[in-house]
Design a protein around this motif. Sequence first.
Motif, PDB file in Angstrom:
ATOM      1  N   PRO A 280      10.990   1.899   0.053  1.00 48.39           N
ATOM      2  CA  PRO A 280      11.718   0.797   0.721  1.00 48.39           C
ATOM      3  C   PRO A 280      11.326   0.620   2.181  1.00 48.39           C
ATOM      4  CG  PRO A 280      13.212   2.080  -0.647  1.00 48.39           C
ATOM      5  CD  PRO A 280      11.924   2.841  -0.605  1.00 48.39           C
ATOM      6  N   GLN A 281      11.131   1.732   2.894  1.00 49.13           N
ATOM      7  CA  GLN A 281      10.723   1.628   4.290  1.00 49.13           C
ATOM      8  C   GLN A 281       9.346   0.970   4.400  1.00 49.13           C
ATOM      9  OE1 GLN A 281      10.824   5.345   6.452  1.00 49.13           O
ATOM     10  NE2 GLN A 281       9.577   4.549   8.122  1.00 49.13           N
ATOM     11  N   ALA A 282       8.416   1.341   3.494  1.00 43.40           N
ATOM     12  CA  ALA A 282       7.095   0.727   3.513  1.00 43.40           C
ATOM     13  C   ALA A 282       7.187  -0.760   3.169  1.00 43.40           C
ATOM     14  CB  ALA A 282       6.177   1.454   2.533  1.00 43.40           C
ATOM     15  N   GLN A 283       8.002  -1.094   2.184  1.00 41.52           N
ATOM     16  CA  GLN A 283       8.153  -2.497   1.814  1.00 41.52           C
ATOM     17  C   GLN A 283       8.739  -3.307   2.953  1.00 41.52           C
ATOM     18  OE1 GLN A 283      10.474  -2.147  -1.766  1.00 41.52           O
ATOM     19  NE2 GLN A 283       8.664  -1.896  -3.093  1.00 41.52           N
ATOM     20  N   GLY A 284       9.626  -2.672   3.740  1.00 41.16           N
ATOM     21  CA  GLY A 284      10.192  -3.370   4.890  1.00 41.16           C
ATOM     22  C   GLY A 284       9.135  -3.755   5.903  1.00 41.16           C
ATOM     23  N   LYS A 285       8.037  -3.014   5.939  1.00 43.28           N
ATOM     24  CA  LYS A 285       6.921  -3.341   6.832  1.00 43.28           C
ATOM     25  C   LYS A 285       5.819  -4.107   6.090  1.00 43.28           C
ATOM     26  CE  LYS A 285       5.272  -0.792   9.930  1.00 43.28           C
ATOM     27  NZ  LYS A 285       4.540   0.245  10.671  1.00 43.28           N
ATOM     28  N   GLN A 286       6.119  -4.546   4.847  1.00 43.21           N
ATOM     29  CA  GLN A 286       5.156  -5.279   4.030  1.00 43.21           C
ATOM     30  C   GLN A 286       3.919  -4.430   3.742  1.00 43.21           C
ATOM     31  OE1 GLN A 286       4.344  -9.103   5.761  1.00 43.21           O
ATOM     32  NE2 GLN A 286       6.499  -9.636   5.978  1.00 43.21           N
ATOM     33  N   ALA A 317       1.597   7.734   8.017  1.00 42.35           N
ATOM     34  CA  ALA A 317       0.818   6.654   7.408  1.00 42.35           C
ATOM     35  C   ALA A 317       1.546   5.320   7.516  1.00 42.35           C
ATOM     36  CB  ALA A 317       0.528   6.993   5.948  1.00 42.35           C
ATOM     37  N   ILE A 318       2.863   5.332   7.273  1.00 38.26           N
ATOM     38  CA  ILE A 318       3.645   4.087   7.373  1.00 38.26           C
ATOM     39  C   ILE A 318       3.629   3.560   8.795  1.00 38.26           C
ATOM     40  CG2 ILE A 318       5.981   3.128   7.195  1.00 38.26           C
ATOM     41  CD1 ILE A 318       6.473   5.030   4.857  1.00 38.26           C
ATOM     42  N   GLN A 319       3.763   4.455   9.768  1.00 38.11           N
ATOM     43  CA  GLN A 319       3.825   4.042  11.161  1.00 38.11           C
ATOM     44  C   GLN A 319       2.540   3.356  11.617  1.00 38.11           C
ATOM     45  OE1 GLN A 319       6.177   3.895  13.350  1.00 38.11           O
ATOM     46  NE2 GLN A 319       4.866   3.270  15.069  1.00 38.11           N
ATOM     47  N   TYR A 320       1.376   3.875  11.162  1.00 37.04           N
ATOM     48  CA  TYR A 320       0.110   3.374  11.686  1.00 37.04           C
ATOM     49  C   TYR A 320      -0.637   2.470  10.717  1.00 37.04           C
ATOM     50  CZ  TYR A 320       1.026   6.732  15.320  1.00 37.04           C
ATOM     51  OH  TYR A 320       1.611   7.419  16.337  1.00 37.04           O
ATOM     52  N   THR A 321       0.053   1.952   9.710  1.00 37.59           N
ATOM     53  CA  THR A 321      -0.540   0.977   8.802  1.00 37.59           C
ATOM     54  C   THR A 321       0.088  -0.386   9.083  1.00 37.59           C
ATOM     55  OG1 THR A 321      -0.880   2.658   7.098  1.00 37.59           O
ATOM     56  CG2 THR A 321      -0.925   0.357   6.392  1.00 37.59           C
ATOM     57  N   PRO A 322      -0.692  -1.386   9.389  1.00 36.60           N
ATOM     58  CA  PRO A 322      -0.128  -2.715   9.693  1.00 36.60           C
ATOM     59  C   PRO A 322       0.364  -3.416   8.424  1.00 36.60           C
ATOM     60  CG  PRO A 322      -2.515  -2.792   9.733  1.00 36.60           C
ATOM     61  CD  PRO A 322      -2.147  -1.349   9.534  1.00 36.60           C
ATOM     62  N   ALA A 323       1.102  -4.482   8.629  1.00 29.34           N
ATOM     63  CA  ALA A 323       1.619  -5.270   7.506  1.00 29.34           C
ATOM     64  C   ALA A 323       0.471  -5.756   6.633  1.00 29.34           C
ATOM     65  CB  ALA A 323       2.423  -6.455   8.034  1.00 29.34           C
ATOM     66  N   GLY A 324       0.696  -5.692   5.305  1.00 25.26           N
ATOM     67  CA  GLY A 324      -0.338  -6.084   4.357  1.00 25.26           C
ATOM     68  C   GLY A 324      -1.245  -4.940   3.946  1.00 25.26           C
ATOM     69  N   GLY A 325      -1.054  -3.771   4.548  1.00 26.30           N
ATOM     70  CA  GLY A 325      -1.885  -2.622   4.225  1.00 26.30           C
ATOM     71  C   GLY A 325      -1.387  -1.871   3.007  1.00 26.30           C
ATOM     72  N   GLU A 326      -2.099  -0.794   2.671  1.00 24.70           N
ATOM     73  CA  GLU A 326      -1.756   0.027   1.515  1.00 24.70           C
ATOM     74  C   GLU A 326      -1.771   1.504   1.875  1.00 24.70           C
ATOM     75  OE1 GLU A 326      -4.194  -0.676  -1.856  1.00 24.70           O
ATOM     76  OE2 GLU A 326      -3.517  -2.739  -2.176  1.00 24.70           O
ATOM     77  N   ILE A 327      -0.896   2.245   1.198  1.00 20.21           N
ATOM     78  CA  ILE A 327      -0.864   3.703   1.317  1.00 20.21           C
ATOM     79  C   ILE A 327      -0.850   4.264  -0.100  1.00 20.21           C
ATOM     80  CG2 ILE A 327       0.411   5.716   2.143  1.00 20.21           C
ATOM     81  CD1 ILE A 327       1.682   3.882   4.257  1.00 20.21           C
ATOM     82  N   GLU A 328      -1.709   5.242  -0.348  1.00 23.54           N
ATOM     83  CA  GLU A 328      -1.737   5.865  -1.674  1.00 23.54           C
ATOM     84  C   GLU A 328      -1.579   7.372  -1.545  1.00 23.54           C
ATOM     85  OE1 GLU A 328      -4.299   4.906  -5.413  1.00 23.54           O
ATOM     86  OE2 GLU A 328      -5.400   6.420  -4.265  1.00 23.54           O
ATOM     87  N   VAL A 329      -0.644   7.918  -2.328  1.00 27.66           N
ATOM     88  CA  VAL A 329      -0.449   9.354  -2.427  1.00 27.66           C
ATOM     89  C   VAL A 329      -0.995   9.782  -3.782  1.00 27.66           C
ATOM     90  CG1 VAL A 329       1.210  11.248  -2.430  1.00 27.66           C
ATOM     91  CG2 VAL A 329       1.604   9.242  -0.969  1.00 27.66           C
ATOM     92  N   SER A 330      -2.027  10.623  -3.778  1.00 26.48           N
ATOM     93  CA  SER A 330      -2.662  11.033  -5.025  1.00 26.48           C
ATOM     94  C   SER A 330      -2.854  12.542  -5.044  1.00 26.48           C
ATOM     95  CB  SER A 330      -4.015  10.338  -5.200  1.00 26.48           C
ATOM     96  OG  SER A 330      -4.896  10.689  -4.150  1.00 26.48           O
ATOM     97  N   SER A 331      -3.008  13.068  -6.255  1.00 23.38           N
ATOM     98  CA  SER A 331      -3.235  14.508  -6.410  1.00 23.38           C
ATOM     99  C   SER A 331      -4.328  14.726  -7.437  1.00 23.38           C
ATOM    100  CB  SER A 331      -1.950  15.211  -6.844  1.00 23.38           C
ATOM    101  OG  SER A 331      -1.567  14.798  -8.140  1.00 23.38           O
TER     102      SER A 331
END
Length: 422
Positions: A280-286, A317-331
């Motif tokens: 939700p926090q990431a979605q709030g920053k698009q 990652a959320i803090q330094y990714t601008p709107a429209g970006g992506e973050i992936e957590v993988s293992s």
Amino acid sequence: MFQKIRYRLFLSNLLVLALVLLGSALAVRLVFISNLKQQASEKLMAIALSTAASAEVDERKFEWEIEFPPQLLEEAEQAFQWFDAERKLLEQQGNIRYISTLPFEAEPTVRNQIDDKGLEVITLPILDKNNQQLIGYLRATQSLEEVDETIARLDVGLAVGAIVATVLSSLGSGWLNRQAMEPIEESFERLKQFTADASHELRSPLMAISTNAEVALTYPEGMRSSDGDKFKAIALATDQMSQLTEDLLLLTRTDKVASFEFNKIDLTTLLTDLVSLYRPQAQGKQIKLKAKINYDLWLIGDEAKLARAFTNLIQNAIQYTPAGGEIEVSSNRLGREVVINIEDTGIGIAPEHLDLVFDRLWRGDRSRSYYQGGSGLGLAITQAIIYKHQGTVDVTSQIDIGTCFIVRLPIALASPGKIVSF
């Protein structure tokens, strides 16, 4: 931390000592061999010259005065040959093993050579004492086996001496390193204890300030309109200081095993819960926050501490990714370890700053700064927690392309489960 410093210091001292011993041994060996061979050559030359000086022509017959006992020549591993002016062999003394077959040179000059059998060969032209005409040749040869054996014994002695010196020096270096590091470790422990005590003592006054600021903001009756902003600033600064003290307190405790509760952890559940929590926090920053995590990842560790470590990476990652970006957590499982990647399409980190991102309170112009009340200790805390779990954390990044934090942890149990993406 200090154990690694001791280890690196010990290896550095040992390497320097080994290089010094090697250089000294090579210098001693070269000088010794040069002197040894020179002495052997001078000795043979002296015998050859004295023998050649005794030769003469008597009634057109080539004669010499010095005769060498066969036993003496055998013990000295030497041989002598006399030739006439036409280089025809007249006589030889000594064991045939020490006879050289080197051809004569065109000009009748003194020559010192080593033949293909490893024999040292000295060829002397013999001149008539009266008219200085060439009347023959003397060829003196000697084996260099004794010289080679002496060199071999020298090599063994140097090797044994170097090994003994290295062992003794390593023991001494270890003892000196401990003596040198003890005051540093004691000072560091006192500093950590002071930080922990100060952080603990700051909790109460900060809580009092925060509580009073909240009360004032909750009941604004009688407060001037301009005072509300001031109380909000006080509350925000208090929250920042509280977070800083908590982070400092956590860092001072990461080196203590007792502060960690190691149990069996379901890493799959831990990571999926964190992704769900911060989506939700990431979605709030698009920002699109997605995951690709293996089933049945089990570790031995402190679940709360690991959750804090991965939380710091996801929030970063959320803090330094601008709107429209992506973050992936993988293992991904690799042998006996699990690799977790937190990759973003953020602003990136400059190459010259990559070695500094885990430093405490470090700030870069674009790659790291205080944010939303952050203490600037998040990545340092993450690194300390991961190291305590016998893992590693690394970072790769490119400006305006993104950053990827790679965490490696030893796995406790891993079944060939499938990957869950969401």
